[in-house]
Scaffold this motif. Structure first.
Motif, PDB file in Angstrom:
ATOM      1  N   ILE A 119       0.810  -1.230   0.109  1.00 45.86           N
ATOM      2  CA  ILE A 119       0.032  -0.106   0.121  1.00 45.86           C
ATOM      3  C   ILE A 119       0.781   1.252   0.033  1.00 45.86           C
ATOM      4  N   ALA A 120       2.154   1.326   0.738  1.00 44.18           N
ATOM      5  CA  ALA A 120       2.772   2.537   0.802  1.00 44.18           C
ATOM      6  C   ALA A 120       3.460   2.644  -0.678  1.00 44.18           C
ATOM      7  N   ALA A 121       3.991   1.535  -1.369  1.00 43.13           N
ATOM      8  CA  ALA A 121       4.181   1.704  -2.636  1.00 43.13           C
ATOM      9  C   ALA A 121       2.986   2.189  -3.575  1.00 43.13           C
ATOM     10  N   GLY A 122       1.940   1.531  -3.349  1.00 48.85           N
ATOM     11  CA  GLY A 122       0.818   2.021  -4.051  1.00 48.85           C
ATOM     12  C   GLY A 122       0.463   3.674  -4.049  1.00 48.85           C
ATOM     13  N   PHE A 123       0.278   3.881  -2.728  1.00 50.84           N
ATOM     14  CA  PHE A 123       0.192   5.412  -2.511  1.00 50.84           C
ATOM     15  C   PHE A 123       1.266   6.235  -3.213  1.00 50.84           C
ATOM     16  N   GLY A 124       2.326   5.848  -3.006  1.00 50.83           N
ATOM     17  CA  GLY A 124       3.400   6.674  -3.596  1.00 50.83           C
ATOM     18  C   GLY A 124       3.395   6.693  -5.133  1.00 50.83           C
ATOM     19  N   ALA A 125       3.036   5.461  -5.656  1.00 47.04           N
ATOM     20  CA  ALA A 125       2.681   5.176  -7.195  1.00 47.04           C
ATOM     21  C   ALA A 125       1.714   6.004  -7.600  1.00 47.04           C
ATOM     22  N   ALA A 126       0.701   6.221  -6.985  1.00 49.98           N
ATOM     23  CA  ALA A 126      -0.470   7.131  -7.346  1.00 49.98           C
ATOM     24  C   ALA A 126      -0.160   8.544  -7.293  1.00 49.98           C
ATOM     25  N   TRP A 127       0.483   8.824  -6.046  1.00 52.17           N
ATOM     26  CA  TRP A 127       0.632  10.285  -6.182  1.00 52.17           C
ATOM     27  C   TRP A 127       2.090  10.619  -7.121  1.00 52.17           C
ATOM     28  N   GLY A 128       2.898   9.760  -7.811  1.00 52.39           N
ATOM     29  CA  GLY A 128       3.903  10.111  -8.704  1.00 52.39           C
ATOM     30  C   GLY A 128       3.276  10.081 -10.146  1.00 52.39           C
ATOM     31  N   SER A 129       2.294   9.115 -10.229  1.00 55.30           N
ATOM     32  CA  SER A 129       1.444   9.171 -11.424  1.00 55.30           C
ATOM     33  C   SER A 129       0.881  10.106 -11.974  1.00 55.30           C
ATOM     34  N   ILE A 130       0.280  10.987 -11.009  1.00 56.47           N
ATOM     35  CA  ILE A 130      -0.752  12.077 -11.558  1.00 56.47           C
ATOM     36  C   ILE A 130       0.312  13.219 -12.259  1.00 56.47           C
ATOM     37  N   PRO A 131       1.361  13.634 -11.761  1.00 59.07           N
ATOM     38  CA  PRO A 131       2.312  14.391 -12.488  1.00 59.07           C
ATOM     39  C   PRO A 131       2.908  13.857 -13.742  1.00 59.07           C
ATOM     40  N   GLY A 132       2.713  12.382 -13.957  1.00 58.08           N
ATOM     41  CA  GLY A 132       3.208  11.728 -15.172  1.00 58.08           C
ATOM     42  C   GLY A 132       2.070  11.697 -15.840  1.00 58.08           C
ATOM     43  N   TRP A 133       0.802  11.546 -15.366  1.00 57.89           N
ATOM     44  CA  TRP A 133      -0.223  12.002 -16.495  1.00 57.89           C
ATOM     45  C   TRP A 133      -0.318  13.398 -17.170  1.00 57.89           C
ATOM     46  N   LEU A 134      -0.306  14.191 -16.018  1.00 55.94           N
ATOM     47  CA  LEU A 134      -0.278  15.738 -16.157  1.00 55.94           C
ATOM     48  C   LEU A 134       0.876  15.897 -17.585  1.00 55.94           C
ATOM     49  N   ARG A 138      -1.276  16.354 -20.768  1.00 52.54           N
ATOM     50  CA  ARG A 138      -1.627  17.887 -20.589  1.00 52.54           C
ATOM     51  C   ARG A 138      -0.293  18.603 -20.691  1.00 52.54           C
ATOM     52  N   GLY A 139       0.856  18.026 -20.983  1.00 48.27           N
ATOM     53  CA  GLY A 139       2.006  18.871 -21.338  1.00 48.27           C
ATOM     54  C   GLY A 139       2.680  19.760 -20.099  1.00 48.27           C
ATOM     55  N   SER A 140       2.072  19.488 -18.797  1.00 45.55           N
ATOM     56  CA  SER A 140       2.704  20.251 -17.779  1.00 45.55           C
ATOM     57  C   SER A 140       4.219  19.881 -17.631  1.00 45.55           C
ATOM     58  N   HIS A 141       5.048  20.658 -17.155  1.00 48.62           N
ATOM     59  CA  HIS A 141       6.392  20.244 -16.823  1.00 48.62           C
ATOM     60  C   HIS A 141       6.595  19.614 -15.504  1.00 48.62           C
ATOM     61  N   ILE A 142       7.069  18.189 -15.616  1.00 47.05           N
ATOM     62  CA  ILE A 142       7.094  17.550 -14.730  1.00 47.05           C
ATOM     63  C   ILE A 142       7.742  18.226 -13.221  1.00 47.05           C
ATOM     64  N   VAL A 143       8.791  18.710 -13.504  1.00 44.59           N
ATOM     65  CA  VAL A 143       9.748  19.581 -12.611  1.00 44.59           C
ATOM     66  C   VAL A 143       8.749  20.455 -11.816  1.00 44.59           C
ATOM     67  N   ILE A 144       8.028  21.316 -12.221  1.00 45.08           N
ATOM     68  CA  ILE A 144       7.075  22.155 -11.605  1.00 45.08           C
ATOM     69  C   ILE A 144       5.967  21.297 -10.814  1.00 45.08           C
ATOM     70  N   THR A 145       5.284  20.549 -11.592  1.00 43.12           N
ATOM     71  CA  THR A 145       4.175  19.775 -10.970  1.00 43.12           C
ATOM     72  C   THR A 145       4.872  18.890  -9.758  1.00 43.12           C
TER      73      THR A 145
END
Lengths: 371, 324
Positions: A119-134, A138-145
């Motif tokens: 679950i720890a990995a899953g929550f981290g993965a979810a929080w990381g994949s949102i900037p990835g998806w963006l 949507r072309g938002s820069h990963i560093v800033i997001t």
């Protein structure tokens, strides 16, 4: 003209020169403050390796850096710069909290722990994949997001830990203690049970999860199809598209893996030591992961060495507080900044010098440089 | 009613105070990024200069000397950023991150070595700081309804650096859009080849841009420790540099919209401070922690193109390699 150096120089000599440069500047600052840099170094080495239990503490910190370093490295292979390790690790801790507090009294402790780690990995993965998806869609820069997501995660943690998750009758923002047995066993307990006496330290089973993660990342990046796609996307997105891969999908998956690794850091701090969710348990380790990945050249073996170095720096830094009046462990933060500067931003500064040196030695031996 | 009016004016007054360092840093970011150099080291430079200003003010008691030292300190680290990312073409994000982490460690380490107060500087007396300036007739204007109270509560009673921050917005707008230097600077961030073809050095312009950014971050740092605050506290920037970065993006890398973004983010912080512990009947306490996260959330939403689109300068983050 930039002449190529042999790979052993690129892989081993250049990083060492960059680290030495960082230590040299740190030494100058210490000397300017009026302390002897060599005495500081001696105290740190003793504090990190020699005192009773010191090695356990060093390896405990090392575990944190293995996770956050791997997180940054995996993203780097796809040319993504994940600065969000802090936030992803915080979310991992939150996930552990939900499982441990929600199911702690219901299921057997061992089962709760076995659920909490993924679950720890899953929550981290979810929080990381949102900037990835963006970034992908949507072309938002990963560093800033990812920077923004660190702050958003921190705010969510404050809101929850000072609010609905706060332990009843408590004044500090933290959850109640997890149920009896919901933790990862500490190594000195295990050793003690086996009849081997060992000094107390927070080193726990997460260390082995970390070692498994090192091997897992090596296999993933260099031995699987997905790893190949990740590297191909990193080298050239156009070529990856031409080869029939979908870079958008790759970016999201890579960020999920990266975030998952950062999320696992929480197992070491929360399940291994704290036994409850506390604020700011990440303590900047997510950022240190960037230094670790840069020094370790994004390779698991390099990351292991760099994590050991930083583990020793953090544990040795704690010793400085006891031995010196004018300097404290924050000095380690300064050294960390210098290491990121020299082995990251100024990585190529010493390259021309080493080229001249290498080819000079070579020509003295009577061999003409190739090319 | 009169009480509510006064309360709202106090929030606006606090907004301006909170927004000042954001405005200065956002302008700094605009100069640097419009020239093509990513500057996530706003935070670190502000922290370093806040420390430098407070140290000089504590030792010599001279606010203007403190301000100058802050500016020089910040410019020094701008030079380092330039050296790494312009001269050595290193990764600009990594360089900025290194400066931020270095700043955290260096300020505490030097602070303990200099003052032995756990990383803080001594409390500064009024003479060592920039004091609030009460504008003429502020007290007598208080009697005039609305306009008079706005004058007395919101416009009057700020220190010099608040005015300097607002001036910085006008100057940034003028320099960027009304001078040939500004045109070249923007070109260096959009199409550096074009600048090079015109016979102007891209490297030189980019160095000038990061140095101007250094000046502005230096003023912001001095504001925190010797104007708004009375001394340096460890980690006193507390993410303000990143909020300024968000405001700059929110303002599409333009001075005036960035000013409004800074004021909006400042307003959110001021209102969150006022609403701390306030309960709404039926809903419970207002989640002020989440209000404080709004600048970041809004920036993410904007960057994702859900409310308009923020397009960064074309050549941002790329080192310029002169053709042979």
């Amino acid at each position: 003209m930039r002449l190529p150096l042999p790979s052993w120089m690129d892989i081993f000599v250049m990083p060492i020169i960059n680290i030495l440069a960082a230590f040299f500047v740190a030494g100058l600052i210490i000397a300017a403050i009026g302390e002897n840099p060599f005495r500081v170094l001696a105290v740190m080495v003793k504090g990190a390796f020699i005192y009773k239990g010191a090695l356990g503490y060093t390896l405990f910190y090392t575990t944190n850096f293995i996770f956050t370093g791997l997180a940054v490295a995996v993203a780097f292979h796809a040319m993504l710069f994940n600065i969000g390790g802090e936030g992803q690790a915080l979310m991992g801790g939150l996930g552990i909290g939900f499982v441990a507090l929600g199911l702690g009294g219901v299921l057997p402790p061992l089962l709760v722990v076995m659920l909490a780690v993924p679950i720890a990995a899953g929550f981290g993965a979810a929080w990381g994949s949102i900037p990835g998806w963006l970034q992908a869609k949507r072309g938002s820069h990963i560093v800033i997001t990812t920077i923004m997501f660190n702050f958003i995660a921190a705010s969510i943690m404050v809101w929850l830990l000072a609010g609905m998750l706060m332990a009843p009758g408590q004044m500090s923002p933290e959850t109640s203690r997890f149920a009896e047995g919901v933790h990862l066993a500490q190594i000195h307990h295990i050793a003690g049970a086996l009849g081997i006496p060992m000094a107390r330290s927070p080193l726990n089973l997460s260390f082995f999860i970390g070692i498994a993660a090192l091997i897992g990342v090596w296999v993933l990046i260099w031995r699987t199809r997905l790893g190949y796609i990740i590297r191909a996307t990193g080298h050239s997105e156009k070529a990856a598209i031409y080869a029939g891969y979908n870079p958008q999908k790759t970016i999201i998956i890579t960020m999920a893996i990266s975030g998952g690794l950062a999320g696992l850091m929480a197992t070491n701090e929360i399940l291994g030591v704290q036994g409850r969710v506390v604020l700011n348990f990440t303590a900047g380790y997510g950022f240190t992961g960037i230094a670790v990945a840069l020094m370790g050249r994004n390779h698991p073996f390099g990351i292991l060495l760099a994590s050991l170095l930083f583990g020793a720096l953090y544990q040795g830094g704690a010793e400085i507080d006891f031995e010196f009046q004018t300097i404290t462990r924050e000095m380690v933060l300064m050294i960390q900044g210098l290491i990121i500067l020299f082995s990251g931003a100024l990585a190529l500064m010493f390259h021309p010098m080493m080229e001249r040196f290498y080819y000079y030695i070579k020509s003295r031996k009577g061999e003409a440089p190739h090319g | 009613m009169a009480e509510l009016w006064l309360q709202s004016l106090l929030v606006l007054d606090a907004t301006l105070r909170v927004a000042t360092p954001l405005i200065l840093c956002a302008m700094a970011g605009i100069f640097s990024e419009r020239a093509g150099i990513i500057d996530i080291a706003l935070e670190g430079k502000m922290l370093l200069s806040a420390f430098a200003a407070a140290s000089v003010a504590a030792l010599y008691g001279a606010p203007f000397l403190a301000l100058s030292t802050a500016i020089l300190t910040s410019m020094l680290f701008s030079l380092l950023h330039g050296f790494a990312s312009i001269t050595h073409r290193g990764n600009q994000v990594i360089s900025g991150l290194a400066i931020n982490i270095l700043a955290s460690g260096l300020t505490i380490t030097l602070g303990i070595a200099l003052f032995a107060q756990g990383g803080q500087t001594p409390y500064l007396t009024a003479q060592a700081r920039f004091s609030d300036i009460t504008l003429p007739f502020a007290e007598s204007a208080r009697a005039i309804p609305i306009i008079g109270t706005i004058y007395a509560e919101v416009i009057s009673g700020h220190n010099l650096l608040v005015w300097l921050a607002l001036l910085a917005v006008a100057v940034t707008g003028f320099v960027l859009y009304r001078t040939s230097f500004g045109l070249r600077l923007r070109a260096a961030g959009e199409k550096p080849e074009a600048v090079d073809t015109a016979g102007v050095s891209v490297v030189r312009i980019r160095y000038q841009a990061v140095l101007i950014a250094g000046v502005l971050c230096g003023i912001a740092g001095a504001y925190l420790s010797v104007a708004h605050g009375a001394g340096f506290v460890r980690e006193m920037t507390a993410g303000k540099g990143y909020i300024a970065l968000a405001a700059m993006i929110f303002g599409h890398w333009r001075p005036l919209p960035a000013l409004f973004a800074c004021l909006m983010f400042g307003f959110l912080e001021a209102i969150a401070a006022r609403l701390q512990g306030v309960e709404i009947i039926g809903l419970g306490a207002i989640p002020t922690d989440l209000i404080l996260a709004l600048p970041y959330v809004l920036t993410v939403i904007l960057l994702a193109g859900f409310i308009g689109r923020a397009t960064p300068p074309g050549a941002i983050g790329q080192a310029y390699i002169k053709e042979r």
